[in-house]
Each structure stands twice: as C-alpha cells, then as structure tokens.
Design a protein around this motif. Structure first.
Motif, mmCIF file in Angstrom:
data_model
loop_
_atom_site.group_PDB
_atom_site.id
_atom_site.type_symbol
_atom_site.label_atom_id
_atom_site.label_comp_id
_atom_site.label_asym_id
_atom_site.label_seq_id
_atom_site.Cartn_x
_atom_site.Cartn_y
_atom_site.Cartn_z
ATOM 1 N N LYS A 1 13.840 1.447 -2.694
ATOM 2 C CA LYS A 1 14.344 0.785 -1.518
ATOM 3 C C LYS A 1 12.968 -0.167 -1.169
ATOM 4 O O LYS A 1 13.138 -1.434 -0.970
ATOM 5 N N LEU A 2 11.843 0.531 -1.285
ATOM 6 C CA LEU A 2 10.548 -0.540 -1.008
ATOM 7 C C LEU A 2 10.538 -1.397 -2.148
ATOM 8 O O LEU A 2 10.150 -2.677 -1.579
ATOM 9 N N GLU A 3 10.866 -1.185 -3.415
ATOM 10 C CA GLU A 3 10.792 -2.251 -4.323
ATOM 11 C C GLU A 3 11.764 -3.318 -4.138
ATOM 12 O O GLU A 3 11.393 -4.625 -4.077
ATOM 13 N N THR A 4 12.939 -2.941 -3.645
ATOM 14 C CA THR A 4 14.096 -3.997 -3.228
ATOM 15 C C THR A 4 13.458 -4.781 -2.292
ATOM 16 O O THR A 4 13.695 -6.061 -2.106
ATOM 17 N N VAL A 5 12.889 -4.314 -1.158
ATOM 18 C CA VAL A 5 12.477 -5.136 0.046
ATOM 19 C C VAL A 5 11.350 -5.902 -0.282
ATOM 20 O O VAL A 5 11.331 -7.075 -0.229
ATOM 21 N N LEU A 6 10.349 -5.362 -1.089
ATOM 22 C CA LEU A 6 9.288 -6.196 -1.627
ATOM 23 C C LEU A 6 9.836 -7.469 -2.518
ATOM 24 O O LEU A 6 9.069 -8.490 -2.438
ATOM 25 N N THR B 1 1.912 6.865 -6.759
ATOM 26 C CA THR B 1 0.601 7.581 -7.339
ATOM 27 C C THR B 1 0.707 9.020 -6.971
ATOM 28 O O THR B 1 1.162 10.003 -7.520
ATOM 29 N N GLU B 2 0.087 9.236 -5.654
ATOM 30 C CA GLU B 2 -0.251 10.353 -5.082
ATOM 31 C C GLU B 2 1.090 10.936 -4.762
ATOM 32 O O GLU B 2 1.431 12.441 -4.800
ATOM 33 N N GLU C 1 0.895 -1.186 -0.072
ATOM 34 C CA GLU C 1 -0.013 -0.014 0.081
ATOM 35 C C GLU C 1 0.913 1.145 0.177
ATOM 36 O O GLU C 1 0.452 2.162 -0.719
ATOM 37 N N GLU C 2 1.943 1.363 0.627
ATOM 38 C CA GLU C 2 2.755 2.529 1.013
ATOM 39 C C GLU C 2 3.397 2.923 -0.450
ATOM 40 O O GLU C 2 3.749 3.666 -1.052
ATOM 41 N N LEU C 3 4.075 1.520 -1.054
ATOM 42 C CA LEU C 3 4.579 1.629 -2.268
ATOM 43 C C LEU C 3 3.497 2.332 -3.432
ATOM 44 O O LEU C 3 3.971 3.231 -4.140
ATOM 45 N N LEU D 1 14.697 12.158 -3.172
ATOM 46 C CA LEU D 1 14.595 11.436 -1.962
ATOM 47 C C LEU D 1 13.469 10.307 -2.031
ATOM 48 O O LEU D 1 13.400 9.212 -1.603
ATOM 49 N N HIS D 2 12.251 10.987 -2.638
ATOM 50 C CA HIS D 2 11.074 10.208 -2.990
ATOM 51 C C HIS D 2 11.437 8.914 -3.640
ATOM 52 O O HIS D 2 10.716 7.708 -3.552
#
Length: 157
Positions: free
Chosen positions: A65-70, A24-25, A17-19, A58-59
């Motif tokens: 980073k989130l894509e790597t974690v997922l 998007t927003e 959800e965070e990713l 930074l965004h």
C-alpha cells in the motif's frame, strides 16, 4: 489507475522512511518471529506460527500500500500556489459563526493529517467545505453534529 495525492516534502520524506523501516527492520522482526514459532514443533497445531504468518501477510500488504501511495505521490510547489483561495496545503484561519471560536488548520493529505498539530485531511468534511473559497466567504459544512457555518478569516501558506 490510482489516485494522485499531494504532499509536503516533509510528509513524503516520512512515508519514505516508514517504507524503508518496514522493508528492513520490520521484515527482519517478522522473519525472526516465524523462525522462533517454527522451532517450537508441529506447525499444524502451532497457533504462534499461524499468528506470525498472518502478521507477515499484513506487513507485506502495508508495504504494498505504501509503495502504491508513493508511486502516485506528488510534492506541491508551495511557491506557485494561489493564496487568494483555499487549496491543498493552505493554512486557513476560520471562525465558527455560531459560537465565535477561531481555529487554524492546514489542509494536508490523508496520511499527513494530525488534528493535534492542526493538520486536517483535504478529504475531511471541513476541508471539503473550505476548498476553493476566499477570505470573507462563509462555508456551510456538514459534520456529524449537524451543520456548521465557518467564516474564512485568513489564507496563508
């Protein structure tokens, strides 16, 4: 190669959800801030534009980073876990041998950790000291305040 991390279904859903929000927003807000700063004139002397571009960098780093974690995330099937010893996702009831304080923690991934709700990271000193132990064992854990002896009272899922 990236390190595999284990999550509950709930924790993994929150990351997704965070990713999605960031892609998007979040990107829309950054793009609007850049456009607004650009409209204010000379970019060479526009601190607002520089700040917006830095925020964009930074965004995008956070998204990467989130894509790597997922990509390395795995859901733990709790039905197959051994409850005789402390593992990731275990709910452990422990007692501080020195002062008798009883605490209950669930050992979760770093991103799911939330001390207020009783979830601690499996990489925390307390969790590291508890992993692999059984009910009745006493763990000696090094914490910033010194060493603590924690007795394992109960292990559940």
């Amino acid at each position: 190669m990236a390190e595999v991390t284990y999550y509950t279904e709930e924790g993994l859903a929150k990351l997704r959800e965070e990713l999605q929000y960031l892609k998007t927003e979040g990107r829309t807000k950054i793009a609007n801030a850049i456009a607004e700063a650009r409209d204010k004139g000379d970019l060479s002397e526009n601190a607002e534009y520089d700040a917006a571009k830095e925020a964009q960098g930074l965004h995008e780093a956070k998204i990467a980073k989130l894509e790597t974690v997922l990509s390395t995330a795995r859901i733990i099937d709790e039905s197959n876990l051994d409850t005789s010893k402390v593992l990731a996702l275990s709910i452990v009831k422990i007692k501080n041998v020195k002062n008798g304080a009883v605490m209950t923690y669930q050992l979760v991934s770093e991103t799911e950790a939330d001390f207020k709700s009783g979830k601690i990271s499996v990489k925390s000193p307390i969790a590291q000291g508890l992993l692999g132990l059984k009910v009745g064992d006493i763990a000696t854990v090094s914490v910033p305040a010194g060493e603590m002896n924690l007795e394992i009272l109960e292990i559940s899922r």
